[in-house]
Design an enzyme around this catalytic site. Sequence first.
Site, PDB file in Angstrom:
ATOM      1  N   CYS A  49     -51.073 -18.610  11.380  1.00 12.18           N
ATOM      2  CA  CYS A  49     -50.469 -17.334  11.792  1.00 12.18           C
ATOM      3  C   CYS A  49     -51.181 -16.745  13.001  1.00 12.18           C
ATOM      4  O   CYS A  49     -50.675 -15.829  13.634  1.00 12.18           O
ATOM      5  CB  CYS A  49     -50.486 -16.339  10.644  1.00 12.18           C
ATOM      6  SG  CYS A  49     -52.137 -15.849  10.129  1.00 12.18           S
TER       7      CYS A  49
ATOM      8  N   ASP B 197     -53.901 -14.981  12.997  1.00 12.50           N
ATOM      9  CA  ASP B 197     -54.621 -13.737  12.731  1.00 12.50           C
ATOM     10  C   ASP B 197     -56.128 -13.980  12.705  1.00 12.50           C
ATOM     11  O   ASP B 197     -56.590 -15.043  12.287  1.00 12.50           O
ATOM     12  CB  ASP B 197     -54.168 -13.146  11.389  1.00 12.50           C
ATOM     13  CG  ASP B 197     -52.736 -12.625  11.472  1.00 12.50           C
ATOM     14  OD1 ASP B 197     -52.166 -12.666  12.572  1.00 12.50           O
ATOM     15  OD2 ASP B 197     -52.218 -12.184  10.443  1.00 12.50           O
TER      16      ASP B 197
ATOM     17  N   CYS C 108     -51.767  -9.116  10.609  1.00 13.86           N
ATOM     18  CA  CYS C 108     -50.613  -8.491   9.962  1.00 13.86           C
ATOM     19  C   CYS C 108     -51.053  -7.355   9.044  1.00 13.86           C
ATOM     20  O   CYS C 108     -52.245  -7.137   8.820  1.00 13.86           O
ATOM     21  CB  CYS C 108     -49.881  -9.546   9.146  1.00 13.86           C
ATOM     22  SG  CYS C 108     -50.832 -10.056   7.709  1.00 13.86           S
TER      23      CYS C 108
ATOM     24  N   CYS D 157     -53.678 -13.957   3.604  1.00 11.89           N
ATOM     25  CA  CYS D 157     -54.304 -12.846   4.328  1.00 11.89           C
ATOM     26  C   CYS D 157     -55.548 -12.365   3.571  1.00 11.89           C
ATOM     27  O   CYS D 157     -56.561 -12.017   4.179  1.00 11.89           O
ATOM     28  CB  CYS D 157     -53.318 -11.693   4.506  1.00 11.89           C
ATOM     29  SG  CYS D 157     -51.663 -12.209   5.003  1.00 11.89           S
TER      30      CYS D 157
HETATM   31 FE1  FES Z   1     -51.816 -14.472   8.501  1.00 15.82          FE
HETATM   32 FE2  FES Z   1     -51.503 -12.139   7.389  1.00 15.82          FE
HETATM   33  S1  FES Z   1     -49.931 -13.404   8.183  1.00 15.82           S
HETATM   34  S2  FES Z   1     -53.368 -13.113   7.883  1.00 15.82           S
END
Ligand code: FES
Length: 149
Positions: free
Chosen positions: A35, A37, A60, A104
């Site tokens: 993702c 992040d 996110c 996450c």
């Molecule tokens: Fe990857 Fe939340 S979508 S940390």
Amino acid sequence: MALYTDIVMKHFMTPSNVGSIENPSGVGEVGNAKCGDIMKIYLKIEDNIIKDVKFETFGCASAIASSSMATELVMGKTVEEALAVTNAQVVAALGGLPAHKLHCSVLAEEAIRSAIKDYYDQNGIAYDPALFPAFDEEEDENEEGVRMV
Ligand code: FES
């Protein structure tokens, strides 16, 4: 049913312990390659107690809420207690996360552990490497849709 619990929304909208710490005892930065992040945790440790903890998360809503909750869970704890905090505890404290957002919370656990490992390394404290499985520390992944806190 709402996707996110009220607790998640509160920690997303008004997160606790946002920011950085000057001269931290340990810093952990982890990322999720899929993702993109990224989560960074700063620890101030005195007498084996986590006196302060801050986070910076490019990610996110669930990542921000998980960071915020993880910092609350480790604040004031011993290093060993903080090391024992799991992503499942973060999720439980948030009142749950959607299944596709569980990773996450894993990021939050890994960031805390990574910061503690850094503290151990900086201070020459011996530890069992098995406590710290390899973290994905990619920093230059796709940042589409990221939100900075
Ligand atoms: Fe990857 Fe939340 S979508 S940390």
